[in-house]
Design a protein around this motif. Structure first.
Motif, PDB file in Angstrom:
ATOM      1  N   MET A   1      43.198 -19.315 -19.085  1.00 28.46           N
ATOM      2  CA  MET A   1      42.423 -20.619 -18.788  1.00 28.46           C
ATOM      3  C   MET A   1      40.880 -20.455 -19.367  1.00 28.46           C
ATOM      4  SD  MET A   1      43.819 -20.912 -14.792  1.00 28.46           S
ATOM      5  CE  MET A   1      43.127 -22.710 -14.720  1.00 28.46           C
ATOM      6  N   THR A   2      40.431 -21.679 -19.331  1.00 26.83           N
ATOM      7  CA  THR A   2      39.020 -22.166 -19.553  1.00 26.83           C
ATOM      8  C   THR A   2      38.207 -21.594 -18.607  1.00 26.83           C
ATOM      9  OG1 THR A   2      38.867 -24.225 -19.228  1.00 26.83           O
ATOM     10  CG2 THR A   2      39.954 -23.742 -21.187  1.00 26.83           C
ATOM     11  N   GLN A   3      36.995 -21.210 -18.977  1.00 33.49           N
ATOM     12  CA  GLN A   3      35.971 -20.708 -18.028  1.00 33.49           C
ATOM     13  C   GLN A   3      35.082 -22.088 -17.934  1.00 33.49           C
ATOM     14  OE1 GLN A   3      33.750 -17.348 -19.568  1.00 33.49           O
ATOM     15  NE2 GLN A   3      35.470 -16.057 -19.329  1.00 33.49           N
ATOM     16  N   PRO A   4      34.643 -22.142 -16.858  1.00 32.07           N
ATOM     17  CA  PRO A   4      33.537 -23.286 -16.248  1.00 32.07           C
ATOM     18  C   PRO A   4      32.107 -23.220 -17.289  1.00 32.07           C
ATOM     19  CG  PRO A   4      33.491 -21.757 -14.557  1.00 32.07           C
ATOM     20  CD  PRO A   4      34.719 -21.185 -15.571  1.00 32.07           C
ATOM     21  N   PRO A   5      31.725 -24.365 -17.462  1.00 32.65           N
ATOM     22  CA  PRO A   5      30.342 -24.414 -18.251  1.00 32.65           C
ATOM     23  C   PRO A   5      29.313 -23.424 -17.377  1.00 32.65           C
ATOM     24  CG  PRO A   5      31.246 -26.509 -18.129  1.00 32.65           C
ATOM     25  CD  PRO A   5      32.058 -25.743 -16.987  1.00 32.65           C
ATOM     26  N   HIS A   6      28.398 -22.959 -18.083  1.00 38.01           N
ATOM     27  CA  HIS A   6      27.231 -22.252 -17.712  1.00 38.01           C
ATOM     28  C   HIS A   6      26.448 -22.707 -16.487  1.00 38.01           C
ATOM     29  CE1 HIS A   6      28.563 -18.997 -20.362  1.00 38.01           C
ATOM     30  NE2 HIS A   6      28.524 -19.760 -21.236  1.00 38.01           N
ATOM     31  N   ASP A   7      26.155 -24.113 -16.795  1.00 36.94           N
ATOM     32  CA  ASP A   7      25.474 -24.957 -15.884  1.00 36.94           C
ATOM     33  C   ASP A   7      26.126 -25.249 -14.246  1.00 36.94           C
ATOM     34  OD1 ASP A   7      26.783 -26.702 -17.323  1.00 36.94           O
ATOM     35  OD2 ASP A   7      25.279 -28.156 -17.073  1.00 36.94           O
ATOM     36  N   GLU A   8      27.276 -25.276 -14.296  1.00 38.73           N
ATOM     37  CA  GLU A   8      28.301 -25.521 -13.227  1.00 38.73           C
ATOM     38  C   GLU A   8      28.896 -24.482 -12.371  1.00 38.73           C
ATOM     39  OE1 GLU A   8      31.516 -28.359 -13.087  1.00 38.73           O
ATOM     40  OE2 GLU A   8      30.644 -29.554 -14.815  1.00 38.73           O
ATOM     41  N   PRO A   9      28.234 -24.291 -11.077  1.00 36.92           N
ATOM     42  CA  PRO A   9      28.754 -23.294 -10.210  1.00 36.92           C
ATOM     43  C   PRO A   9      30.292 -23.235 -10.161  1.00 36.92           C
ATOM     44  CG  PRO A   9      27.738 -24.836  -9.093  1.00 36.92           C
ATOM     45  CD  PRO A   9      27.677 -25.437 -10.396  1.00 36.92           C
ATOM     46  N   THR A  10      30.825 -22.187 -10.157  1.00 34.77           N
ATOM     47  CA  THR A  10      32.448 -22.152  -9.714  1.00 34.77           C
ATOM     48  C   THR A  10      32.450 -22.377  -8.175  1.00 34.77           C
ATOM     49  OG1 THR A  10      32.303 -19.749  -9.420  1.00 34.77           O
ATOM     50  CG2 THR A  10      33.008 -20.608 -11.492  1.00 34.77           C
ATOM     51  N   ALA A  11      33.794 -23.007  -7.857  1.00 37.10           N
ATOM     52  CA  ALA A  11      34.158 -23.292  -6.599  1.00 37.10           C
ATOM     53  C   ALA A  11      34.438 -21.789  -5.613  1.00 37.10           C
ATOM     54  CB  ALA A  11      35.148 -24.107  -6.647  1.00 37.10           C
ATOM     55  N   SER A  12      34.096 -22.013  -4.549  1.00 35.83           N
ATOM     56  CA  SER A  12      34.237 -20.801  -3.879  1.00 35.83           C
ATOM     57  C   SER A  12      35.635 -20.989  -2.918  1.00 35.83           C
ATOM     58  CB  SER A  12      33.119 -20.176  -2.936  1.00 35.83           C
ATOM     59  OG  SER A  12      32.603 -21.175  -1.969  1.00 35.83           O
ATOM     60  N   SER A  13      35.902 -22.118  -2.527  1.00 37.54           N
ATOM     61  CA  SER A  13      36.851 -22.488  -1.689  1.00 37.54           C
ATOM     62  C   SER A  13      37.753 -23.616  -2.374  1.00 37.54           C
ATOM     63  CB  SER A  13      36.663 -22.663  -0.478  1.00 37.54           C
ATOM     64  OG  SER A  13      35.909 -24.344  -0.343  1.00 37.54           O
ATOM     65  N   PRO A  14      39.200 -23.722  -2.094  1.00 29.57           N
ATOM     66  CA  PRO A  14      39.802 -24.839  -2.592  1.00 29.57           C
ATOM     67  C   PRO A  14      39.264 -26.208  -2.230  1.00 29.57           C
ATOM     68  CG  PRO A  14      41.267 -23.131  -1.335  1.00 29.57           C
ATOM     69  CD  PRO A  14      39.812 -22.749  -1.114  1.00 29.57           C
ATOM     70  N   GLU A  15      38.703 -26.261  -1.334  1.00 28.18           N
ATOM     71  CA  GLU A  15      38.088 -27.663  -0.943  1.00 28.18           C
ATOM     72  C   GLU A  15      36.850 -28.116  -1.652  1.00 28.18           C
ATOM     73  OE1 GLU A  15      37.909 -31.064   0.683  1.00 28.18           O
ATOM     74  OE2 GLU A  15      39.221 -29.825   1.518  1.00 28.18           O
ATOM     75  N   GLU A  16      36.056 -27.076  -2.158  1.00 25.21           N
ATOM     76  CA  GLU A  16      35.063 -27.214  -2.942  1.00 25.21           C
ATOM     77  C   GLU A  16      35.439 -27.638  -4.196  1.00 25.21           C
ATOM     78  OE1 GLU A  16      31.902 -24.052  -3.289  1.00 25.21           O
ATOM     79  OE2 GLU A  16      31.950 -24.040  -1.368  1.00 25.21           O
ATOM     80  N   LEU A  17      36.430 -27.005  -4.727  1.00 23.38           N
ATOM     81  CA  LEU A  17      37.325 -27.248  -6.097  1.00 23.38           C
ATOM     82  C   LEU A  17      38.055 -28.625  -6.008  1.00 23.38           C
ATOM     83  CD1 LEU A  17      38.306 -26.173  -8.634  1.00 23.38           C
ATOM     84  CD2 LEU A  17      40.302 -25.189  -7.702  1.00 23.38           C
ATOM     85  N   ARG A  18      38.219 -29.086  -4.800  1.00 23.73           N
ATOM     86  CA  ARG A  18      38.958 -30.447  -4.884  1.00 23.73           C
ATOM     87  C   ARG A  18      37.864 -31.403  -4.920  1.00 23.73           C
ATOM     88  NH1 ARG A  18      42.253 -28.107  -0.727  1.00 23.73           N
ATOM     89  NH2 ARG A  18      44.163 -27.964  -1.448  1.00 23.73           N
ATOM     90  N   GLU A  19      36.593 -31.276  -4.224  1.00 24.25           N
ATOM     91  CA  GLU A  19      35.508 -32.075  -4.414  1.00 24.25           C
ATOM     92  C   GLU A  19      35.069 -32.049  -5.945  1.00 24.25           C
ATOM     93  OE1 GLU A  19      32.434 -31.062  -1.560  1.00 24.25           O
ATOM     94  OE2 GLU A  19      33.830 -31.133  -0.052  1.00 24.25           O
ATOM     95  N   GLN A  20      34.960 -30.947  -6.471  1.00 26.80           N
ATOM     96  CA  GLN A  20      34.433 -31.085  -7.772  1.00 26.80           C
ATOM     97  C   GLN A  20      35.510 -31.558  -8.834  1.00 26.80           C
ATOM     98  OE1 GLN A  20      33.983 -26.882  -9.119  1.00 26.80           O
ATOM     99  NE2 GLN A  20      31.897 -26.549  -8.088  1.00 26.80           N
ATOM    100  N   VAL A  21      36.636 -31.642  -8.570  1.00 23.26           N
ATOM    101  CA  VAL A  21      37.593 -32.190  -9.351  1.00 23.26           C
ATOM    102  C   VAL A  21      37.551 -33.821  -9.087  1.00 23.26           C
ATOM    103  CG1 VAL A  21      40.001 -32.775  -9.785  1.00 23.26           C
ATOM    104  CG2 VAL A  21      39.183 -30.545  -9.624  1.00 23.26           C
ATOM    105  N   GLU A  22      37.406 -34.102  -7.952  1.00 24.95           N
ATOM    106  CA  GLU A  22      37.084 -35.706  -7.444  1.00 24.95           C
ATOM    107  C   GLU A  22      35.851 -36.235  -8.223  1.00 24.95           C
ATOM    108  OE1 GLU A  22      38.087 -39.235  -6.554  1.00 24.95           O
ATOM    109  OE2 GLU A  22      39.415 -37.674  -6.042  1.00 24.95           O
ATOM    110  N   GLN A  23      34.568 -35.379  -8.106  1.00 23.38           N
ATOM    111  CA  GLN A  23      33.562 -35.867  -8.699  1.00 23.38           C
ATOM    112  C   GLN A  23      33.725 -36.238 -10.268  1.00 23.38           C
ATOM    113  OE1 GLN A  23      30.392 -33.252  -7.896  1.00 23.38           O
ATOM    114  NE2 GLN A  23      28.877 -34.572  -9.134  1.00 23.38           N
ATOM    115  N   THR A  24      34.473 -35.156 -10.695  1.00 30.30           N
ATOM    116  CA  THR A  24      34.648 -35.104 -12.282  1.00 30.30           C
ATOM    117  C   THR A  24      35.603 -36.298 -12.631  1.00 30.30           C
ATOM    118  OG1 THR A  24      34.654 -32.612 -12.428  1.00 30.30           O
ATOM    119  CG2 THR A  24      35.419 -33.726 -14.124  1.00 30.30           C
ATOM    120  N   ARG A  25      36.285 -36.644 -11.962  1.00 36.77           N
ATOM    121  CA  ARG A  25      37.298 -37.859 -12.076  1.00 36.77           C
ATOM    122  C   ARG A  25      36.287 -39.180 -12.094  1.00 36.77           C
ATOM    123  NH1 ARG A  25      42.477 -36.226  -8.449  1.00 36.77           N
ATOM    124  NH2 ARG A  25      43.541 -35.047 -10.069  1.00 36.77           N
TER     125      ARG A  25
END
Length: 149
Positions: A1-25
């Motif tokens: 898998m790819t690594q996230p960009p250095h300026d974006e924090p990684t998601a600590s929970s599935p809910e945060e990950l969903r929010e990041q995905v939605e924002q990116t969309r």
């Protein structure tokens, strides 16, 4: 898998990950819409044409007002005999125009009649400008006549 960009924090929970995905969309959707708008040449041309038309309408209004003001100033400066002659010439021109209009309606083919009607409407819409031009022409004529005589 790819690594996230250095300026974006990684998601600590599935809910945060969903929010990041939605924002990116959402950001991606906005970017796609902006690119689509830039590449829609027809829509951009229509917008530009509407803008130019609006500017032309504004400019025409300004010119019409200026012509009316100039006509008024020129008419105030004319001596009464000249005003009378100008009014008489305008009346004669109107009578000739009416006569020509009747003749045109009788003899001209339909497309010519339609064009003439459009021209007459344009003249009615720009009456002040035409009167200013006629007054200017009368002044030039009188000035030329005085210099000859």
């Amino acid at each position: 898998m790819t690594q996230p960009p250095h300026d974006e924090p990684t998601a600590s929970s599935p809910e945060e990950l969903r929010e990041q995905v939605e924002q990116t969309r959402e950001e991606l959707g906005q970017t796609v819409e902006a690119l689509a708008a830039k590449t829609d040449v027809r829509a951009r041309a229509q917008e530009k044409a509407a803008e130019v038309r609006q500017q032309a309408v504004i400019k025409a209004g300004e010119l019409k007002a200026k012509a009316a003001e100039t006509t008024s100033r020129l008419q105030d400066k004319l001596p009464d005999p000249v005003k009378d002659k100008a009014a008489q010439a305008a009346g004669q021109a109107r009578a000739k125009a009416v006569q020509a209009g009747h003749l045109l309606q009788e003899k001209a083919p339909e497309p010519v009649r339609q064009r003439a009607a459009q021209g007459a409407q344009a003249a009615r819409d720009n009456r002040t400008l035409l009167l200013a031009a006629a007054a200017g022409a009368a002044l030039v004529w009188l000035a030329c006549r005085r210099t000859k005589g």
